[in-house]
Scaffold this motif. Structure first.
Motif, PDB file in Angstrom:
ATOM      1  N   TRP A 167       0.861  -1.180   0.000  1.00  0.00           N
ATOM      2  CA  TRP A 167       0.000   0.000   0.000  1.00  0.00           C
ATOM      3  C   TRP A 167       0.897   1.229   0.000  1.00  0.00           C
ATOM      4  O   TRP A 167       1.986   1.213   0.584  1.00  0.00           O
ATOM      5  CB  TRP A 167      -0.888   0.015   1.247  1.00  0.00           C
ATOM      6  N   GLU A 168       0.420   2.319  -0.612  1.00  0.00           N
ATOM      7  CA  GLU A 168       1.254   3.515  -0.701  1.00  0.00           C
ATOM      8  C   GLU A 168       1.643   4.054   0.672  1.00  0.00           C
ATOM      9  O   GLU A 168       2.720   4.615   0.853  1.00  0.00           O
ATOM     10  CB  GLU A 168       0.536   4.599  -1.515  1.00  0.00           C
ATOM     11  N   HIS A 169       0.765   3.871   1.690  1.00  0.00           N
ATOM     12  CA  HIS A 169       1.079   4.388   3.025  1.00  0.00           C
ATOM     13  C   HIS A 169       2.352   3.773   3.585  1.00  0.00           C
ATOM     14  O   HIS A 169       2.950   4.311   4.503  1.00  0.00           O
ATOM     15  CB  HIS A 169      -0.098   4.184   3.995  1.00  0.00           C
TER      16      HIS A 169
ATOM     17  N   TYR B 113       5.166   3.356   1.967  1.00  0.00           N
ATOM     18  CA  TYR B 113       6.423   3.827   1.377  1.00  0.00           C
ATOM     19  C   TYR B 113       6.379   5.218   0.767  1.00  0.00           C
ATOM     20  O   TYR B 113       7.410   5.771   0.380  1.00  0.00           O
ATOM     21  CB  TYR B 113       6.892   2.835   0.299  1.00  0.00           C
ATOM     22  N   TYR B 114       5.195   5.846   0.667  1.00  0.00           N
ATOM     23  CA  TYR B 114       5.092   7.023  -0.187  1.00  0.00           C
ATOM     24  C   TYR B 114       5.899   8.211   0.307  1.00  0.00           C
ATOM     25  O   TYR B 114       6.476   8.956  -0.487  1.00  0.00           O
ATOM     26  CB  TYR B 114       3.632   7.431  -0.387  1.00  0.00           C
TER      27      TYR B 114
ATOM     28  N   GLN C 216       7.903   7.915  -2.685  1.00  0.00           N
ATOM     29  CA  GLN C 216       6.876   8.423  -3.598  1.00  0.00           C
ATOM     30  C   GLN C 216       6.345   7.286  -4.476  1.00  0.00           C
ATOM     31  O   GLN C 216       5.950   6.267  -3.952  1.00  0.00           O
ATOM     32  CB  GLN C 216       7.416   9.589  -4.444  1.00  0.00           C
ATOM     33  N   ASN C 217       6.381   7.434  -5.812  1.00  0.00           N
ATOM     34  CA  ASN C 217       5.791   6.414  -6.676  1.00  0.00           C
ATOM     35  C   ASN C 217       6.753   5.284  -7.012  1.00  0.00           C
ATOM     36  O   ASN C 217       6.425   4.398  -7.786  1.00  0.00           O
ATOM     37  CB  ASN C 217       5.273   7.051  -7.966  1.00  0.00           C
TER      38      ASN C 217
ATOM     39  N   ARG D 298       7.781   2.312  -6.099  1.00  0.00           N
ATOM     40  CA  ARG D 298       7.526   1.146  -5.267  1.00  0.00           C
ATOM     41  C   ARG D 298       8.676   0.140  -5.347  1.00  0.00           C
ATOM     42  O   ARG D 298       9.019  -0.523  -4.369  1.00  0.00           O
ATOM     43  CB  ARG D 298       6.217   0.481  -5.667  1.00  0.00           C
TER      44      ARG D 298
ATOM     45  N   TYR E  90      11.347   0.849  -2.875  1.00  0.00           N
ATOM     46  CA  TYR E  90      10.905   0.453  -1.533  1.00  0.00           C
ATOM     47  C   TYR E  90      11.022  -1.061  -1.360  1.00  0.00           C
ATOM     48  O   TYR E  90      11.503  -1.550  -0.328  1.00  0.00           O
ATOM     49  CB  TYR E  90       9.472   0.932  -1.311  1.00  0.00           C
TER      50      TYR E  90
END
Ligand code: MN3
Length: 185
Positions: free
Chosen positions: A150-152, A154-155, A159-160, A162, A165
Motif C-alpha cells: 500500500w502507498e502508506h 512507502y510514499y 513516492q511512486n 515502489r 521500496y
C-alpha cells in the motif's frame, strides 16, 4: 461417483471431479511451469498474469481437495466432541452455526465458496466466503513473509517508486522470524 445419491447426483460428480477439478489441476501445473520459465529467463513481463492464474487454479484445486474429503455417504447429522464444543463455543449452538453458514453460502455474489475456517492466529473458528476461489489467495496457506505495498507503507520516502521500496525491504527482512513461522505447527 454415485455414492452421494440422491443428495448429489452421479452425473454432477463426474463432471465436477473429472472435468472441472481436472481443469484446475492442469491450470495450476501450467502456471507453475510458466513461472519457473520466467525465473529461468529472468523475464517477468507476464508475472501478473501467471500469478493470477496460479491463485485461481491453485485455490480451486486445494478447495476441491477439501470439498471432496468433506463429503461422505455416511455424513450428515451433527459433529461431536471437540468440534461440537468449538462450534457451540463460537457460534452459540450448532443450529446458529448452520443457519449462519447456509446464509453466508447463499449470499455469495456470483461463483464462490462458504468456508468454516480456523484462524491460525486466534485458533478460533470463523465463517468466511470466497468470491471465485481465490481473490487472490490460496486457502491452505499460512503467511511467512508479508510485504505491504500500500502507498502508506512507502510514499513519504519513495513516492511512486515502489520498486525502490521493495528493494529496501529485502535489506531488512528478519529471516529468523520467517524461519520460525515456517517451523510453527
Ligand atoms: Mn467446483
Amino acid at each position: 461417483y454415485n455414492a452421494l445419491e440422491p443428495y448429489i447426483d452421479e452425473q454432477t460428480m463426474r463432471l465436477h471431479h473429472d472435468k472441472h477439478h481436472l481443469a484446475y489441476v492442469n491450470g495450476l501445473n501450467n502456471a507453475e511451469a510458466k513461472l519457473a520459465e520466467a525465473r529461468e529467463k529472468n523475464d517477468y513481463s507476464l508475472v501478473k498474469h501467471w500469478t493470477r492464474e496460479a491463485a485461481f487454479h491453485g485455490a480451486g484445486h486445494y478447495l476441491h481437495c477439501i470439498f471432496w474429503n468433506n463429503l461422505s455417504p455416511k455424513g450428515g447429522g451433527r459433529p461431536s466432541g471437540e468440534l461440537a464444543d468449538a462450534i457451540a463455543g463460537r457460534f452459540g449452538s450448532f443450529e446458529s452455526f448452520l443457519n449462519h453458514f447456509k446464509a453466508a453460502g447463499a449470499a455469495v455474489e456470483g461463483s464462490g465458496w462458504a468456508l468454516l475456517v480456523r484462524n491460525n492466529v486466534t485458533r478460533a473458528l470463523d465463517i468466511l466466503t470466497a468470491e471465485k476461489h481465490q481473490n487472490l489467495g490460496q486457502w491452505v496457506v499460512t503467511p511467512l513473509l508479508a510485504l505491504d505495498v500500500w502507498e502508506h507503507a512507502y510514499y513519504l520516502k519513495y513516492q511512486n517508486n515502489r520498486a525502490a521500496y521493495i528493494e529496501a525491504f529485502t535489506q531488512v527482512i528478519n529471516w529468523e522470524d520467517v524461519r520460525r513461522r515456517l517451523q510453527a505447527p
